[in-house]
Design an enzyme around this catalytic site. Structure first.
Site, PDB file in Angstrom:
ATOM      1  N   ARG A 147      30.309  29.676  49.420  1.00 25.70           N
ATOM      2  CA  ARG A 147      29.880  31.139  49.767  1.00 25.70           C
ATOM      3  C   ARG A 147      28.533  31.326  50.401  1.00 25.70           C
ATOM      4  O   ARG A 147      27.877  30.173  50.731  1.00 25.70           O
ATOM      5  CB  ARG A 147      29.345  31.456  48.234  1.00 25.70           C
ATOM      6  CG  ARG A 147      30.456  31.377  47.061  1.00 25.70           C
ATOM      7  CD  ARG A 147      29.923  31.644  45.637  1.00 25.70           C
ATOM      8  NE  ARG A 147      30.961  31.765  44.828  1.00 25.70           N
ATOM      9  CZ  ARG A 147      31.349  30.494  44.027  1.00 25.70           C
ATOM     10  NH1 ARG A 147      30.503  29.326  44.205  1.00 25.70           N
ATOM     11  NH2 ARG A 147      32.043  30.669  42.991  1.00 25.70           N
ATOM     12  N   LYS A 171      27.056  29.239  41.695  1.00 29.60           N
ATOM     13  CA  LYS A 171      26.529  30.211  40.494  1.00 29.60           C
ATOM     14  C   LYS A 171      26.161  29.499  39.497  1.00 29.60           C
ATOM     15  O   LYS A 171      26.587  28.632  39.135  1.00 29.60           O
ATOM     16  CB  LYS A 171      27.719  31.077  40.287  1.00 29.60           C
ATOM     17  CG  LYS A 171      28.077  32.102  41.402  1.00 29.60           C
ATOM     18  CD  LYS A 171      29.401  32.925  40.790  1.00 29.60           C
ATOM     19  CE  LYS A 171      29.506  34.006  41.928  1.00 29.60           C
ATOM     20  NZ  LYS A 171      30.904  34.855  41.535  1.00 29.60           N
ATOM     21  N   HIS A 242      32.805  36.278  52.945  1.00 26.50           N
ATOM     22  CA  HIS A 242      33.800  35.908  51.877  1.00 26.50           C
ATOM     23  C   HIS A 242      35.248  35.954  52.605  1.00 26.50           C
ATOM     24  O   HIS A 242      35.980  35.265  51.891  1.00 26.50           O
ATOM     25  CB  HIS A 242      33.625  37.060  50.978  1.00 26.50           C
ATOM     26  CG  HIS A 242      33.496  36.400  49.632  1.00 26.50           C
ATOM     27  ND1 HIS A 242      32.625  35.633  49.100  1.00 26.50           N
ATOM     28  CD2 HIS A 242      34.501  36.429  48.352  1.00 26.50           C
ATOM     29  CE1 HIS A 242      32.695  35.161  47.998  1.00 26.50           C
ATOM     30  NE2 HIS A 242      33.968  35.714  47.468  1.00 26.50           N
ATOM     31  N   ARG A 245      35.926  32.476  53.315  1.00 21.17           N
ATOM     32  CA  ARG A 245      35.995  31.708  51.974  1.00 21.17           C
ATOM     33  C   ARG A 245      37.662  32.034  51.540  1.00 21.17           C
ATOM     34  O   ARG A 245      38.316  30.891  51.159  1.00 21.17           O
ATOM     35  CB  ARG A 245      35.182  32.353  50.966  1.00 21.17           C
ATOM     36  CG  ARG A 245      35.071  31.562  49.583  1.00 21.17           C
ATOM     37  CD  ARG A 245      34.269  31.945  48.766  1.00 21.17           C
ATOM     38  NE  ARG A 245      34.168  31.918  47.288  1.00 21.17           N
ATOM     39  CZ  ARG A 245      33.992  30.611  46.661  1.00 21.17           C
ATOM     40  NH1 ARG A 245      33.757  29.308  47.333  1.00 21.17           N
ATOM     41  NH2 ARG A 245      34.302  30.364  45.313  1.00 21.17           N
ATOM     42  N   HIS A 268      35.410  27.481  41.285  1.00 18.26           N
ATOM     43  CA  HIS A 268      35.832  28.399  40.363  1.00 18.26           C
ATOM     44  C   HIS A 268      35.863  27.656  38.959  1.00 18.26           C
ATOM     45  O   HIS A 268      36.266  26.768  38.786  1.00 18.26           O
ATOM     46  CB  HIS A 268      37.059  28.735  40.543  1.00 18.26           C
ATOM     47  CG  HIS A 268      37.121  29.921  41.678  1.00 18.26           C
ATOM     48  ND1 HIS A 268      38.479  30.148  42.475  1.00 18.26           N
ATOM     49  CD2 HIS A 268      36.225  30.617  42.351  1.00 18.26           C
ATOM     50  CE1 HIS A 268      38.384  30.982  43.470  1.00 18.26           C
ATOM     51  NE2 HIS A 268      36.917  31.257  43.187  1.00 18.26           N
ATOM     52  N   TYR A 277      45.099  33.423  45.124  1.00 20.43           N
ATOM     53  CA  TYR A 277      45.514  33.019  46.387  1.00 20.43           C
ATOM     54  C   TYR A 277      47.046  32.517  46.464  1.00 20.43           C
ATOM     55  O   TYR A 277      47.293  32.755  47.606  1.00 20.43           O
ATOM     56  CB  TYR A 277      44.501  31.951  46.782  1.00 20.43           C
ATOM     57  CG  TYR A 277      43.204  32.234  47.121  1.00 20.43           C
ATOM     58  CD1 TYR A 277      42.532  33.166  48.213  1.00 20.43           C
ATOM     59  CD2 TYR A 277      42.058  31.856  46.148  1.00 20.43           C
ATOM     60  CE1 TYR A 277      41.526  33.563  48.022  1.00 20.43           C
ATOM     61  CE2 TYR A 277      40.788  32.305  46.075  1.00 20.43           C
ATOM     62  CZ  TYR A 277      40.652  33.100  47.041  1.00 20.43           C
ATOM     63  OH  TYR A 277      39.237  33.668  47.181  1.00 20.43           O
TER      64      TYR A 277
END
Length: 302
Positions: A147, A171, A242, A245, A268, A277
């Site tokens: 990211r 995150k 993004h 990404r 994730h 995806y």
């Protein structure tokens, strides 16, 4: 008062990133502004479920996307959960409030040939630190899928060119190790050499990416670099970090990477997040089929 207390709690106790706290602040300020329009004495403590639903309707009438309205509602729900635990409110008025139905939008990504054009066909001046920094940044985003916020926080200590890997802080401060390929290793090595000659560090963080004054690169700078260079290889409207990404994930799956491996590389928590995806790659497959098959130009309903 409750809003500022909550934001301090998010930053200090929940270890939320400053960017996340700013996003929450914007959402809660919008909510408070709406309450003030109804009654200049109204505070979040005095709002009920109907008021929150009216606020959602107001956001939609202002033209906000459903996904954006849902994110703002999520911030308000977090505020009320905090207030309930602290005994500031006796009940949570947002608990049963649902957001507007989100539109199903597949991630935007570059076609593989567009990504190759970005690095192989553009005329890069490898003696210009700005070009070298931009190319290194773009290649890192594309070849690792990290990211933009993770790129900004990278330091030299996070990069190990011997073991060919970088340590990424994602995150909620979760860390993961992402491998680097041969091209990426050589590109970073060359960039660091020029960077140290032309833009010495002026902070204590030893940031990997620095601006012309030697300070840590900002998210805004990353965004503008990506947007400017992607405009040279694609006509699509969305040209944010993004997109690279999304392109990384799509390319990996198109080349038979396992879904679980892509999940770990992207950081994730849930495999469901990564599975979107697979829909992207299938949509691309359908477009290729429709355009290439001799019978599909007529009346295909696939």
């Amino acid at each position: 008062m409750i809003v500022e207390d909550f934001l301090r709690y998010m930053l200090a106790e929940r270890d939320a990133s400053p960017r996340t706290v700013d996003t929450y602040r914007d959402a809660l300020n919008d909510f408070q502004a709406f309450l003030s329009k109804l009654d200049n004495q109204m505070t979040p403590e005095g709002a009920d479920s109907d008021v929150i639903r009216d606020w959602i309707e107001d956001m939609m009438e202002r033209g906000l996307k459903a996904s954006y309205a849902c994110k703002r509602l999520s911030a308000v729900k977090s505020l009320y959960r905090y207030a309930l635990r602290k005994g500031i409110v006796e009940r949570d008025p947002a608990h049963k409030v649902t957001g507007p139905k989100k539109e199903k939008v597949l991630p935007t990504f570059l076609r593989e040939e567009e990504a190759n054009d970005l690095f192989d066909r553009l005329e890069w001046n490898l003696d210009d630190i700005k070009d070298v920094r931009a190319r290194t940044l773009l290649l890192l985003l594309y070849s690792t899928g990290i990211r933009s916020a993770e790129v900004v926080s990278l330091t030299d200590d996070n990069v190990n060119l011997i073991t060919r890997e970088i340590k990424v802080t994602g995150k909620r401060r979760k860390q993961r190790i992402v491998p680097l390929g041969d091209e990426m290793v050589e590109t970073i090595k060359s960039y660091q050499q020029q960077r140290d000659e032309k833009t010495p560090a002026t902070d204590n963080s030893r940031s990997l990416f620095r601006d012309d004054k030697g300070k840590a690169i900002t998210y805004s700078m990353v965004y503008h670099i990506v947007r400017n260079y992607l405009s040279l290889v694609t006509t699509q409207k969305k040209r944010s970090p993004h997109v690279l990404r999304h392109t990384f994930a799509t390319v990996m799956l198109n080349h038979d990477a396992k879904l679980g491996s892509v999940q770990k590389l992207l950081g994730h928590e849930s495999l469901n997040t990564t599975q979107i995806y697979t829909h992207v790659t299938f949509e691309e497959l359908k477009r290729s089929y429709t355009s290439a098959h001799p019978r599909e130009g007529k009346n295909s309903k696939l």
